[in-house]
Scaffold this active site. Structure first.
Site, short mmCIF file in Angstrom:
data_model
loop_
_atom_site.label_atom_id
_atom_site.label_comp_id
_atom_site.label_asym_id
_atom_site.label_seq_id
_atom_site.Cartn_x
_atom_site.Cartn_y
_atom_site.Cartn_z
N GLU A 39 9.32 -28.16 48.33
CA GLU A 39 10.49 -29.16 48.95
C GLU A 39 10.34 -30.02 47.58
OE1 GLU A 39 9.89 -31.53 52.11
OE2 GLU A 39 9.55 -28.99 53.17
N CYS A 40 10.40 -29.24 45.87
CA CYS A 40 10.71 -30.38 45.28
C CYS A 40 12.51 -29.89 44.88
CB CYS A 40 9.81 -29.86 44.50
SG CYS A 40 9.96 -30.44 42.25
N GLY A 41 12.05 -31.43 43.42
CA GLY A 41 13.69 -30.80 43.15
C GLY A 41 13.34 -29.31 41.58
N PHE A 42 12.57 -29.16 41.54
CA PHE A 42 12.42 -27.97 41.15
C PHE A 42 12.42 -26.86 41.64
CE2 PHE A 42 10.89 -31.86 37.94
CZ PHE A 42 11.82 -31.98 37.05
N THR A 43 11.96 -26.50 42.56
CA THR A 43 11.81 -25.35 43.44
C THR A 43 11.83 -24.51 43.26
OG1 THR A 43 11.06 -27.05 45.36
CG2 THR A 43 11.37 -24.37 45.90
#
Length: 165
Positions: A39-43
């Site tokens: 659930e990360c912006g980098f996923t």
């Protein structure tokens, strides 16, 4: 094991499926390890990791994701939920470890070793830090979250360890 380990091949991880990922089985092969979160912006970097794996696996490269909930609580799910993100959303076919702590006193031994090898700045400060291990099992280099796995910088580093026979 972590205090006496001299190479990445001295470690093992629990896989997302509960089986052991024994890094010694990859002795002599380069490895790219990334701490990940669903659930990360980098996923979306899972796509880049898969691209690197697809491009270089026949040359010996191993890619391993280590999901962690250490940063922003961005990996809250269980193994089934993590698997859905990795396999269904991003088509991941490389090994994925079980969710594990990667920073501080509770870090799994592999990440404690990586922190010692890379020094203070190499300690993961967010999701999707990438660590490139050479064929000799030593840390060749590392990249922060902002360096995408399919970027020219990361690809060049991967190519160097893959072609280093």
């Amino acid at each position: 094991m972590s205090q006496t380990a001299t190479t990445a091949f001295d470690f093992s991880l629990t896989g997302l499926d509960g089986r052991t990922i024994d890094l010694d089985a990859y002795r002599g092969r380069p490895i790219l390890i990334a701490n990940t979160a669903s659930e990360c912006g980098f996923t979306s970097q899972y796509e880049g990791l898969q691209s690197v794996w697809t491009r270089w696996r026949d040359s010996g490269l191993v890619v391993i994701a280590v999901p962690s909930n250490d940063f922003g609580q961005q990996e809250p799910g269980d193994a089934e939920q993590i698997g859905r993100v990795c396999y269904n959303n991003y088509g991941v076919s490389f090994p994925v470890a079980a969710k594990s702590p990667v920073k501080g006193a509770h870090a799994i031994p592999l990440f404690s070793w990586l922190a010692r090898q890379g020094g203070f700045l190499a300690r993961p400060r967010w999701n999707f830090y990438k660590y490139i291990i050479g064929r000799d099992g030593t840390l060749a280099t590392w990249f922060s979250s902002i360096s995408r796995p399919d970027s020219e910088r990361v690809q060049s580093a991967v190519m160097r360890v893959v072609l280093d026979h």
